[in-house]
Each structure stands twice: as C-alpha cells, then as structure tokens.
Design an enzyme around this catalytic site. Structure first.
Site, PDB file in Angstrom:
ATOM      1  N   GLU A  69      -5.755  -3.192  12.509  1.00 31.85           N
ATOM      2  CA  GLU A  69      -5.393  -4.002  11.328  1.00 31.85           C
ATOM      3  C   GLU A  69      -6.342  -5.183  11.199  1.00 31.85           C
ATOM      4  OE1 GLU A  69      -3.421  -2.431   9.504  1.00 31.85           O
ATOM      5  OE2 GLU A  69      -2.706  -1.088  11.089  1.00 31.85           O
TER       6      GLU A  69
ATOM      7  N   GLU B  35       0.862  -1.178   0.000  1.00 31.18           N
ATOM      8  CA  GLU B  35       0.000   0.000   0.000  1.00 31.18           C
ATOM      9  C   GLU B  35       0.899   1.228   0.000  1.00 31.18           C
ATOM     10  OE1 GLU B  35      -2.719   0.432   3.298  1.00 31.18           O
ATOM     11  OE2 GLU B  35      -3.824   1.997   2.265  1.00 31.18           O
TER      12      GLU B  35
ATOM     13  N   HIS C 159      -9.635  -4.191   9.698  1.00 34.97           N
ATOM     14  CA  HIS C 159      -9.560  -3.934   8.249  1.00 34.97           C
ATOM     15  C   HIS C 159      -9.995  -5.164   7.449  1.00 34.97           C
ATOM     16  CE1 HIS C 159      -8.088   0.014   7.320  1.00 34.97           C
ATOM     17  NE2 HIS C 159      -6.925  -0.095   7.918  1.00 34.97           N
TER      18      HIS C 159
HETATM   19  N1  0A1 Z   1      -3.260   0.818   5.824  1.00 36.25           N
HETATM   20  C1  0A1 Z   1      -2.359   0.919   6.921  1.00 36.25           C
HETATM   21  C2  0A1 Z   1      -1.466   2.084   6.861  1.00 36.25           C
HETATM   22  C3  0A1 Z   1      -0.334   2.022   5.927  1.00 36.25           C
HETATM   23  C4  0A1 Z   1      -0.305   2.867   4.858  1.00 36.25           C
HETATM   24  C5  0A1 Z   1       0.780   2.932   4.024  1.00 36.25           C
HETATM   25  C6  0A1 Z   1       1.846   2.109   4.312  1.00 36.25           C
HETATM   26  O1  0A1 Z   1       2.973   2.158   3.563  1.00 36.25           O
HETATM   27  C7  0A1 Z   1       3.179   3.218   2.777  1.00 36.25           C
HETATM   28  C8  0A1 Z   1       1.825   1.245   5.366  1.00 36.25           C
HETATM   29  C9  0A1 Z   1       0.727   1.204   6.175  1.00 36.25           C
HETATM   30  C10 0A1 Z   1      -3.186   1.153   8.168  1.00 36.25           C
HETATM   31  O2  0A1 Z   1      -4.118   1.940   8.146  1.00 36.25           O
HETATM   32  O3  0A1 Z   1      -2.873   0.580   9.181  1.00 36.25           O
HETATM   33 ZN    ZN Z   2      -5.869   1.520   8.578  1.00 39.22          ZN
END
Ligand code: 0A1
Ligand code: ZN
Length: 881
Positions: free
Chosen positions: A305, A128, A308
């Site tokens: 997490e 991500e 999610h």
């Molecule tokens: N989706 C994850 C957050 C996250 C976003 C970007 C990252 O790398 C660039 C890593 C983690 C969360 O909301 O926990």
């Molecule tokens: Zn998140």
C-alpha cells in the site's frame, strides 16, 4: 445492491470525458442513518467540446437533496436525477463553473462495505473501484484527477478522530457537542483514492525523516486497547519508506501518513492517498496472536500500500482496463522489498507457489483473462491473481530482458514522464523501449493474451561433434474468446550443469539469442545449438522462474535427482525436487485409480531426509522443499478426471513413506530446532519454526504422533507453533480426544479475539473428509461467526470451498449444495465477497464426471436465483460458459 445491467465495458470504447473536475470540496455531516454530503465541484469543459454537451455524473443508490450551479439552485426541470445518475443537460455556456450537489447516505445500513460505511461504529470509506459514486454524484473514473479539500463534521463523543487524505488544514468545535476537521490534499487524485475515517480509535505515533530531510508524522490507528499490536506494522512501514528511497529513489510527499485498521473490509487494504485503510488482519500482530505467515503478510501489505503512493497514486490508471499498471507493478515492488528484507531464494519459491496455486488455475479455466483485460461487466471481479501476480511476473520479465540498470533507468523515466498523469500500459512499455532501444512489441503480448504458455523441451548431446542441442517448442492453449494465439517472447533463464555441479562452458550458440544466461524464445520452434560441449550436461530450465510458463521437459530421472541436489540456482534446485515429488504423486494417483497400492522409491524418500538435514541450506528453504505439493497443485498438474479422494490418499501415503524412512533423523532435528531465546518474528527464526513444524507434521504420522502433536500444542509459546499443532491434531488426528481438547482449549483462550478465532474456523474448515461439511454448516451458527464480516466468511466458507479438496468435493455434492446456499446468503449483504467466494468452482470441468455434474447443478442453482448482483452473475455465467 447493484443488479446486473448486462452492460459490457470495452477497452476500445475509451474516450476522455467532456468535462474535468479541477477541484472537489466535500463537507460531510456524519450521522449513522443520514449523513449529509455537500460536494462543490469546479468543473471545466474540455477544449473543443461543444457547450451543449450534457454533464452526466455517476451515482450508485444515491438520494439527491439539491443541486446548484454557480450559487443558483437548479429547478427539477434543469436536471435529471436517478439513484444511479445525475444529468445536467444544459450546463452553463462558460467553460468553467461550480456545481454544488447535496446528497444523503446511510452508512449504518451499508453492508456492501463500498462507499461510506461503519465498521465497529467507526465511519470509513472504500472507493476503489467505483465506491465514490455511492457518496456523491461524480465523474467516477480514474482519469479525472481533482484536488480535494474535505471538511468532516461529527459529534465529538461519537467520533473524536476525523481523518481524510492529505495534510490537516484546521479543526475546531461547533455547537451542540459537534466538532470538525479540514483536510487538504494538494496532489490531484482520482476519486477511487478518496478516504474518510471518523470514530474513536487508539493511535500509535512515530515519524520518518525522508531522503531530503523532511519529517513525516506517521500514525497507525486501531481499536482502542489494541495499540500494542501495531508495533510490527509501524516498523514495516518505516522499512518500506527507506526501501523505496533506496531501491527506486521514491520519497514520500505529504506531511503525514496515516493507516487505519478496520475489522470489516472486503480486501486486504487500500492505498488511499496519505490515508491507507487496512483490514485489521494485516495490521494487528504479536507472537501470541499472529503466526509467522501473518507477520510476513503484514510486512508485504504495508509495503504494497505504501509503494502505491508512487505506482498508483502519483501515476494512476487511465481506465480500469489498466489496473495491472498499478497492481502488477506494485506487487513486483513489494515482492522485491520482501526479498531484500528476508531470504530472496525462499521468497521466490513462495511467490511461485502462490502464482501456481491461484493464477495458473485461473488462466487455465473459464475465468481466464489477459493481464490487461479487453472487456468486463463488473470491474470488482478483475482484482485477480492474473492482474496482480501474473502482472508482477510480466514486470519481472521486463527487468530480466533489460537487466537491472536499464530497468531502473526505465522506471526513473516512467516517474519523470508520467508523474501526475493517468497512464496506460503502452506508456509503461514505451519507457523501457526508450531507455533500452529494444522492441518490446512481441513481449507486449504478455499483457494482451491470456493463457499460460507451455514450452516443450528435449535435448541431445553429440559427443563426437561436441554439440549440445535444445529443441524448444512453444504453445499457448486457447482461452475463452481467444482461440488462436500469437507467439510470445519468452525469456528462459537456463544453466548447463556439469557432473561436478559446476556450469558447463560452451563456445558458441546458434538458433536463438542467448544473453546473460537467458534464451530468448520468440518462434514456435527453436533449435538451440551449443558448440564446444564435451560432456553431456544436465539442463536447468526456467531458472528463478524467469517466465510464468509450464514446462514439459524430457528429462532423465537421474538428471532430475542430480539437479535436486546440485543446481546452483536455488529456485531450480527446489523445483527439481518438487517435480520429482509431483511426478511420483501423479503416478501414485493413477495406481490408486487402477486399484493398486501407491509405491514410492527409497531414492525419493531418502532424498527428502537429505534435504531436511542439509545444514548448508536455510531452514526455511528446507521447509519449503519438504512441503509436499498441495492436493490442488497435484490436481492442477493432472489436469482432468480429478478424483480428490485418490489424490488425498496418494499424498498421505507419500508423507507416511517419507516419515517412516526418516523418522529418527527428523525426530532429532525436531528436538534441536526448538526455540531457545525470546520470540522474534525475523525471517531466520520464522524459518527454523517452519522447518520444525513441517517435521512435526511428518512425525505425527508415526506411532505416538498424537501425543507428540498434543505436547507441541501445550508447550507452544507463540501462535505459529500453536496453530501448527492444532492443524496437525485437527487434520491428521481428527476425532481423537487430543484434537477435541486442543480445539476446545483454543476456543476458551481466544474466544474473545475475532482474528485469532478466524484460525480456529479455518483449521476446522480444512479438516479433510466427508464429515466436514456438517461441521462447517454448524459453525456458521457459532456466536463468533457472522455472514456480514468478510474475514469470518473467508476463514470458514472460503477455506472449506477453496482449500478442502476432499470435504468440498464430497462425491454426493453436499459440499456444493452448502456452498451455493451460502454464496447466495452472503450475496444478500455483500455481493463482492460472494462473487469472490463463487470462484471456488472455477475448475469444475476438470473434475471426474459425477462430481462435475453435481458442481454444475450448484452453479446453475446460483445462476437461477432472482435479482442476482452484477458481481455474482458475472462470475457464475463466465464459469458456466
Ligand atoms: N488497491 C487495493 C486493493 C483493493 C481493491 C478493491 C477494494 O475494494 C473493492 C479494496 C482494495 C490494493 O491493491 O491493495
Ligand atoms: Zn495494490
């Protein structure tokens, strides 16, 4: 490093892709310098798309080895490959075909920590938002959902453990000491949720039986030898799984759920399907290494997490503009989880403090953007407090407006209607309109319009007419590229409080819809008349922080004092006292600028003592009340012409005044609160420690304070108390032999534990005063420090620039010069971390003119550096605009 293309992505340009990728089969042959990745993609042309439509795949710095379609190698004339794109201009005429792509990547040299990289010799991935394109060419966008099968091959001695998403689907040995494992994930997912981990790791195993009786194998993988530090995370995981079943009816869906802790990670953690990857800071904990705040963070992030899995993974985002669809909602869910596991009142106050500390300055500065942005240059820069924290507040307001039952019905409908889809904010709002029959179109502005709304409120009471009137006016300040704002729908929870502290009854209301203690503000100006009100009530507004707004209330100090002692809404009671403190601090700031000594009323300092000793209040709540508004909070509320030194002086003077008036009482309470039994990280024990540690903070301002802090440090039996004492010594008694000794002892004891040493860096980076920039500069040369590790950088440089007001904003600009140099040095390795660091100067325009000019110079220095990354250029240019 991706340099800036200057391209702006716009929400209105969204269109579905011409091709879908139904199945993705990946084979990794892992090696540090040259990992081979063979991707076999089942591609389908979307109905109605011309057969001549080219297939354009995203890449980022890739080396292509070969391409084949339906088993035939393509010649170099059949495609165009650059490191950043693969174009097949004439795909087969058949609507479905198989595309094979072989690429080579070098995980060992990858310091961006995006794509496939190595952390402590462990292979891991971060995809991500757009990291998958650093592994293979792909339609790397969240609306391309594909079923993945992954085969990992590695040398058995180098990587005995091979993990990917989904369920295990085979493993075995290969020639020459290699082995393999296959993973299959039956749930179609976007590429950003792909993950792979391979290495030598220790495992903590457990299992969970779901609501419907399925057994899920749970694994937490950590550096070998650290297994004993993963117990709390495992417990938090199981509690999260139970909670999601109870609170939202959501059950886990795979046979296994794995978490891996790595020490080099850009963010907190990542929700990859069935294989969450965590910054080890948010997994590893015991009383010796972690503070109560660390335990609370671990619990919240493990939950976040895990949650999610439904809000993000089963229902994902159509495009990155919809990021808040998964993030705001999942933060809301993790907040509710923590509130249920701990104290709801304390949790709410902590959330609001965080929102004000991080989101309000963002919303009030050059980086302001709507919860759902309309444009971006670099998506990595939109993982912001606005998307996450304000996004969560917007979901909370939906619940406030609909009530608990309709909200839950809306969530159920959301899961039913959109499971397996890539959705948009409109879909989310629609489910709540459908279950409630309400029109949320004005409310939707919370997603579309940036800026913190303000309500100006005044009240009058007419005893003869027995009428109480609130005059409420809303305004939304202009923000970048949104100079004219539309009127918002603001759910304002309130209470009319009588002299006995009880709610004042009224007979009727005119001028606004009032439901269940909430006034629905929809117009610019609303005059709300309550009839049948005989006595003048004190008015408690924005109870529970029902809306993320600022309030300008004409309120008598008597009422404010009264509410601070009697408001039945615990958030508003805390707020009333906090407002009194803030008002007093701002007045003192002005006195100091005018060359006068700051003065505080006995009424205020005595109230602090009363709250500290009020046994009807939880200790954690009392601790939050006694924590004075931070220097940055005061600066934000002052707004402009900020001189951090004057704020510091005002704040220290108030702390001293409170300590002097309440010394005796604080001291005996401090003694009574000492931990007696064995350590427990539970909320009640943590609350007692936090109250005791804040009392310590005050008591060390009095004579013999240094000795008291040194004693607290020496006798500490857990990290919470040890770190609290070290902070007091280093910050308040800087330069004392006791402080120097404690810092040295701490280093000797924990020098081998990088996560604990982060606290040591952090505490020193936070020491107030002009000398700290030199200390921090020297600490960048410390053997335990590394510019390549995000945790180290954030602890030292991040703390200095975002949490040390007097040190960073040194009037001669030395803090800013160090900052600019360091941001550029970090950027060479990791643009994402550098860009986040650079946001520390986002409020530069609110500084007094001398500092403002120096801050601007530093920003210009960064902006003028050659080959700036897209990440950093975006932040710096928006900050300067
Ligand atoms: N989706 C994850 C957050 C996250 C976003 C970007 C990252 O790398 C660039 C890593 C983690 C969360 O909301 O926990
Ligand atoms: Zn998140």
């Amino acid at each position: 490093m991706r340099t800036d293309t200057g391209h702006v992505f716009r929400l209105e340009d969204y269109r579905p892709s011409d091709y879908l990728i139904l199945e993705t089969s990946l084979v990794f042959r892992l090696s540090p310098e040259a990992t081979r990745v063979t991707a076999t993609l089942t591609i389908e042309r979307r109905d109605g798309v011309a057969a001549s439509a080219p297939l354009v795949l995203d890449g980022d710095g890739l080396t292509l080895i070969r391409v084949a379609i339906d088993g035939s190698e393509l010649q170099s004339t059949d495609f165009l490959a650059t490191p950043d794109q693969l174009t097949i201009s004439q795909p087969p005429a058949a609507p479905r075909f198989q595309l094979l792509i072989e690429t080579e990547v070098a995980p060992a040299g990858n310091e961006t920590l995006m794509g496939l990289y190595r952390s402590n010799s462990v292979y891991c991935t971060q995809c991500e938002a757009e990291g998958f394109r650093r592994i293979t060419y792909f339609l790397d966008r969240p609306d391309i959902l594909s079923v993945y099968t992954v085969r990992i091959e590695a040398k058995l001695d180098e990587a005995p453990l091979l993990l990917s998403n989904g369920n295990p689907a085979g493993s075995g040995n290969l020639a020459d000491g290699w082995h393999y494992a296959v993973w299959h994930d039956p749930f179609p997912k976007p590429s950003y949720l792909f993950a792979l981990v391979a290495g030598a790791l220790g495992k903590v195993a457990d299992s969970f039986v779901t609501l419907s009786g399925r057994t899920v194998e749970l694994g937490i993988y950590v550096e070998p030898g650290k297994e004993r530090l993963a117990g709390y995370a495992m417990d938090a995981l199981k509690r999260s799984m139970t909670w999601d079943e109870e609170a939202f009816g959501r059950e886990y869906d795979l046979d296994v759920f794995n978490i891996v802790a790595v020490s080099d990670f850009n963010m907190g953690a990542m929700e990859n399907k069935g294989l969450n990857i965590f910054n080890d800071k948010y997994v590893l904990a015991n009383e010796e290494t972690a503070t109560d705040a660390d335990f609370a963070n671990i619990e919240a992030i493990i939950a976040h997490e895990y949650f999610h899995n439904w809000t993000g993974n089963r229902i994902t985002c159509r495009d990155w503009f919809q990021l808040c669809l998964k993030e705001g909602l999942t933060v809301f869910r993790d907040h509710e989880f923590s509130a249920d596991q701990r104290s709801r009142a304390v949790k709410r106050i902590a959330e609001v403090r965080t929102l004000r500390a991080h989101q309000f300055p963002e919303d009030q500065g050059p980086l302001a953007h709507p919860v759902r942005p309309r444009r971006y240059r670099e998506i990595n820069n939109f993982y912001t407090a606005t998307v996450y924290e304000k996004g969560s507040e917007v979901v909370r307001m939906i619940r406030t407006i609909l009530g608990d039952d309709a909200f839950r019905a809306g969530m159920d409908l959301y899961f039913d209607r959109h499971d397996g889809e890539a959705a948009a904010i409109e879909d989310f709002l629609k489910v709540f309109e459908d279950v409630s029959g309400r029109d949320l179109s004005q409310f939707a502005l919370w997603y579309h319009q940036a800026g913190t709304p303000n309500l100006t409120v005044s009240s009058t009471h007419n005893p003869a007419a027995r009428e109480f009137t609130l005059e409420i006016e809303q305004s939304v300040p202009p923000t970048p590229s949104e100079s004219r704002k539309r009127l918002m729908h603001i759910p304002l929870a309130f209470g009319l409080v009588g002299a006995d502290g009880r709610p004042v009854a009224y007979e009727g209301v005119e001028g606004a819809t009032v439901e269940d203690g909430v006034i629905h503000i929809r117009k610019r100006r609303q005059v709300v008349r309550f009839s049948g009100v005989a006595e003048r009530p004190a008015v408690s507004l924005n109870r529970g922080f029902s809306a993320p707004i600022t309030l300008s209330v004409e309120q008598k100090a008597d009422d404010q004092f009264f509410l601070a002692g009697h408001d039945s809404d615990s958030f508003s009671r805390w707020q009333a006292f906090n407002t009194l403190l803030t008002d007093a601090l701002i007045a003192a700031f002005r006195q100091i600028l005018g060359g006068r000594e700051p003065a505080y009323t006995a009424r205020l300092t005595e109230l602090a003592g009363k709250i500290a000793g009020d046994e009807t209040l939880e200790p954690a709540y009392r601790a939050l009340a006694l924590a004075l508004p931070g220097e940055a909070d005061i600066a934000r509320d002052i707004g402009k012409g900020i001189n951090p030194d004057a704020i510091f002086t005002a704040r220290e003077a108030l702390a001293l005044a409170i300590a002097k008036v309440n010394g005796q009482a604080f001291s005996s309470l401090y003694d009574r609160l000492a931990d007696k039994g064995p350590f427990s990280p539970d909320a009640a024990s943590a609350g007692r420690r936090s109250l005791r540690n804040i009392l310590l903070d005050y008591l060390t301002l009095l004579p013999e304070g240094t000795e008291l802090a040194a004693r607290h440090f020496r006798s500490a039996t857990n990290m919470t108390d040890r770190a609290a004492a070290l902070t007091v010594l280093a910050h308040r008694h800087r330069g004392s032999p006791e402080a120097a000794r404690a810092l040295a002892d701490f280093e000797t004891k924990y020098g081998g534990d990088a996560l604990v040493m982060d606290k040591w860096f952090q505490i020193q980076a936070g020491v107030p005063g002009p000398q700290t920039v030199e200390t921090v500069r020297a600490l960048t040369k410390h053997a335990g420090f590394s510019m390549a590790n995000p945790n180290r950088v954030r602890s030292l440089v991040g703390t200095f620039s975002s949490a040390n007001q007097t040190g960073f904003h040194r009037p001669d600009g030395e803090g800013y010069r160090f900052f600019a140099e360091t941001v550029l040095a970090v950027e060479k390795r990791n643009p994402q971390v550098a860009a986040r660091l650079a946001t520390a100067l986002r409020s530069w325009r609110s500084l007094e003119p001398v500092r403002q000019a120096k801050a601007r110079e530093a920003l210009l220095k960064i902006a003028s550096a050659e080959n700036l990354s897209a990440d950093l250029r975006d932040i710096v240019e928006r900050t300067l605009a």
